[in-house]
Scaffold this active site. Structure first.
Site, mmCIF file in Angstrom:
data_model
loop_
_atom_site.group_PDB
_atom_site.id
_atom_site.type_symbol
_atom_site.label_atom_id
_atom_site.label_comp_id
_atom_site.label_asym_id
_atom_site.label_seq_id
_atom_site.Cartn_x
_atom_site.Cartn_y
_atom_site.Cartn_z
ATOM 1 N N HIS A 64 -7.282 -5.083 10.055
ATOM 2 C CA HIS A 64 -6.767 -4.625 8.742
ATOM 3 C C HIS A 64 -5.674 -5.321 8.229
ATOM 4 C CE1 HIS A 64 -4.817 -0.891 10.145
ATOM 5 N NE2 HIS A 64 -4.011 -1.722 9.890
ATOM 6 N N ASP B 151 0.941 -1.039 -0.133
ATOM 7 C CA ASP B 151 0.008 0.109 0.062
ATOM 8 C C ASP B 151 0.909 1.297 0.058
ATOM 9 O OD1 ASP B 151 0.887 -0.538 2.639
ATOM 10 O OD2 ASP B 151 -0.957 -0.739 3.462
ATOM 11 N N ASN C 54 -7.749 -3.930 14.308
ATOM 12 C CA ASN C 54 -9.034 -4.211 14.055
ATOM 13 C C ASN C 54 -9.072 -5.323 12.896
ATOM 14 O OD1 ASN C 54 -8.130 -2.974 11.863
ATOM 15 N ND2 ASN C 54 -9.601 -1.397 11.656
ATOM 16 N N GLU D 147 -9.743 -2.030 5.516
ATOM 17 C CA GLU D 147 -10.454 -2.072 6.947
ATOM 18 C C GLU D 147 -11.525 -2.927 6.763
ATOM 19 O OE1 GLU D 147 -8.827 -0.384 9.181
ATOM 20 O OE2 GLU D 147 -7.728 0.999 8.319
HETATM 21 C C1 F6R Z 1 1.576 -1.948 6.213
HETATM 22 C C2 F6R Z 1 0.102 -2.191 6.265
HETATM 23 C C3 F6R Z 1 -0.653 -2.255 7.659
HETATM 24 C C4 F6R Z 1 0.271 -2.610 8.584
HETATM 25 C C5 F6R Z 1 -0.548 -2.598 10.008
HETATM 26 C C6 F6R Z 1 0.334 -3.194 11.298
HETATM 27 O O1 F6R Z 1 2.094 -1.697 4.787
HETATM 28 O O2 F6R Z 1 -0.398 -2.541 5.159
HETATM 29 O O3 F6R Z 1 -1.587 -3.106 7.517
HETATM 30 O O4 F6R Z 1 0.683 -4.002 8.543
HETATM 31 O O5 F6R Z 1 -1.278 -1.233 10.129
HETATM 32 O O6 F6R Z 1 1.093 -2.047 11.338
HETATM 33 P P1 F6R Z 1 2.273 -2.021 12.660
HETATM 34 O O7 F6R Z 1 3.213 -3.124 12.113
HETATM 35 O O8 F6R Z 1 2.963 -0.746 12.630
HETATM 36 O O9 F6R Z 1 1.442 -2.628 14.000
#
Ligand code: F6R
Length: 244
Positions: A141, A70, A139, A146
């Site tokens: 994601h 992303d 959550n 989401e």
């Molecule tokens: C990152 C991404 C997000 C993260 C998720 C966890 O490219 O797509 O889905 O993997 O938000 O983030 P952290 O690792 O910072 O807890």
């Protein structure tokens, strides 16, 4: 859960080493591996280990192609909050990857819909993703998918939730500077990867990890879709594994 190989590591460093070893083995077996990569805090240690493996164990990235999950939109690649910048700093500038083989959605594309469609075509043209690294949101994601995102979604544009803008404002100069949109691989894009490597660290991920692996498979918890994939490595530290 035969499709899911769960490994509980002692701590964050151990999780990072084990995850890097999986990538190492993959690339040793297939020099032209196509890797799907994630940003966020979780994979930073894994990238550090990969850089060490490149330096000390001749891990060769010259044939590897990467697709990131992303990117914010709009955002410039020189913005230190862009995922492009993150990947350069945390991995790419330290290894011998060919810059032409690095794919990250363009945060400055003039037409966001065309950019999303092209991203899917580029993944197809590369032969699909061999190994997709994922972190997980509180959550559930995955990528910027989401709760509520359909399981059949391909790469698409999303509007950031007000709560995400609010919580990410700390990384930008002001809340007004946080991009309002993002481009993310869809859930189907992720599920089409041949193998998935899900990482989670810390007690705050314990609840969502339990729901991901053992809860109902529902779009309310996007990561629960992974139960339907036939080859998933889940590498977590003890804290994150507390409820399993
Ligand atoms: C990152 C991404 C997000 C993260 C998720 C966890 O490219 O797509 O889905 O993997 O938000 O983030 P952290 O690792 O910072 O807890």
């Amino acid at each position: 859960m035969n499709n899911i190989k769960l490994v509980v590591a002692k701590d964050y460093n151990d999780m990072s080493e084990k995850a890097a070893k999986i990538i190492f083995d993959h690339v040793k077996n297939k020099a032209d591996s196509v890797l799907g990569l994630a940003t966020g805090s979780t994979p930073v240690g894994m990238y550090r280990n990969l850089i060490e493996m490149h330096t000390n164990s001749k891990l060769d990235f010259s044939g590897v192609t990467t697709f990131n999950l992303d990117e914010y939109y709009p955002i410039s690649r020189t913005n230190d909050q862009s995922y492009y910048y993150f990947m350069q700093e945390n991995l790419f500038k330290h290894v011998n990857i060919n810059p032409h083989n690095i794919y990250i959605p363009h945060g400055e594309a003039s037409d966001i819909e065309t950019e999303c469609a092209n991203y899917e075509k580029q993944i197809d043209k590369a032969g699909g993703i061999d190994l997709q690294v994922l972190g997980i949101g509180l959550n559930g994601h995955i990528g910027f998918n989401e709760p509520g995102t359909p399981f059949h979604s391909l790469t698409h544009a999303i509007e950031l939730h007000e709560s995400t803008i609010h919580s990410n404002a700390r990384f930008f100069e002001s809340k007004a500077d946080v991009p309002k949109r993002a481009i993310t691989m869809g859930i189907k894009t992720v599920m089409l990867s041949r193998t998935i490597l899900l990482l989670a660290s810390g007690e705050k991920k314990a609840d969502i990890l339990f729901r991901t692996l053992f809860g109902e498979i529902t779009t309310d918890v996007p990561s629960s879709v992974l139960q339907l994939h036939n080859s998933v490595f889940v590498i977590v530290d003890r804290e994150a594994a507390k409820r399993l």
